[in-house]
Design a protein around this motif. Sequence first.
Motif, mmCIF file in Angstrom:
data_model
loop_
_atom_site.group_PDB
_atom_site.id
_atom_site.type_symbol
_atom_site.label_atom_id
_atom_site.label_comp_id
_atom_site.label_asym_id
_atom_site.label_seq_id
_atom_site.Cartn_x
_atom_site.Cartn_y
_atom_site.Cartn_z
ATOM 1 N N GLN A 46 0.843 -1.189 0.000
ATOM 2 C CA GLN A 46 0.000 0.000 0.000
ATOM 3 C C GLN A 46 0.881 1.243 0.000
ATOM 4 O O GLN A 46 1.746 1.393 0.855
ATOM 5 C CB GLN A 46 -0.930 0.001 1.212
ATOM 6 C CG GLN A 46 -1.952 -1.103 1.175
ATOM 7 C CD GLN A 46 -2.818 -1.159 2.422
ATOM 8 O OE1 GLN A 46 -2.659 -0.397 3.349
ATOM 9 N NE2 GLN A 46 -3.734 -2.111 2.436
ATOM 10 N N LYS A 157 -3.908 6.576 1.229
ATOM 11 C CA LYS A 157 -3.237 5.303 0.971
ATOM 12 C C LYS A 157 -4.072 4.511 -0.030
ATOM 13 O O LYS A 157 -5.299 4.404 0.098
ATOM 14 C CB LYS A 157 -3.097 4.512 2.269
ATOM 15 C CG LYS A 157 -2.165 3.326 2.155
ATOM 16 C CD LYS A 157 -2.089 2.496 3.412
ATOM 17 C CE LYS A 157 -1.761 3.304 4.634
ATOM 18 N NZ LYS A 157 -1.797 2.491 5.860
ATOM 19 N N ILE A 159 -5.525 1.429 -1.157
ATOM 20 C CA ILE A 159 -5.861 0.156 -0.528
ATOM 21 C C ILE A 159 -6.139 -0.918 -1.582
ATOM 22 O O ILE A 159 -5.791 -2.076 -1.404
ATOM 23 C CB ILE A 159 -7.094 0.311 0.402
ATOM 24 C CG1 ILE A 159 -6.873 1.450 1.412
ATOM 25 C CG2 ILE A 159 -7.427 -0.994 1.090
ATOM 26 C CD1 ILE A 159 -5.702 1.257 2.348
#
Length: 183
Positions: A46, A157, A159
């Motif tokens: 990630q 982030k 994912i």
Amino acid sequence: MIKFLKKHYSNILFLLVLGLLLFPSTRVYFIRLISFSPSVNEVKEQVHLDSYEWNLKGLNAQNINFKEEKGKVIFVSFWATWCPPCIAELPSIKKLHQDYGNKVSFLLVTNEDWGTVSKFYEKNEYNFPTYNYVSAVPSKLQSNSIPATFILDKSGKIIVDKKGPANWNTEKIRSLLDDLLAK
């Protein structure tokens, strides 16, 4: 008859697959059948989005700068009306959008004009917020293929990073979105 089938089994199978791939309606159906729920990136894979500088022209929505979406759970999908894998996954995105459209920022991005997209949306009863990109796509969201779909958490982030068709309306993805929204 059985000898004939055994002898020509591979040829018959080849012709069936070829037929599925040549006819657009069966091609989309076949792709939909083999599309599974996408995988969540391993934690070590990630990456954080390095830049939110990205201007998007709304085709059926307001123009936005991607940095306006910072701090939200974001679903970004690059697609086109002429792309069978894209068409195959749109019904699952529609169902997800119906339930999460007020909580998750859905951005469907295409390089096609609104006339083409509008006809396609009307025919299929879609109403996704759809955009053209005006400036360069952030490097972490760039892809050489479509569909390319990303789910970002509130911190930016990435994912989920899925290239190719997927079934987005699964318990796995719904659970992921619920978890990301709760954080």
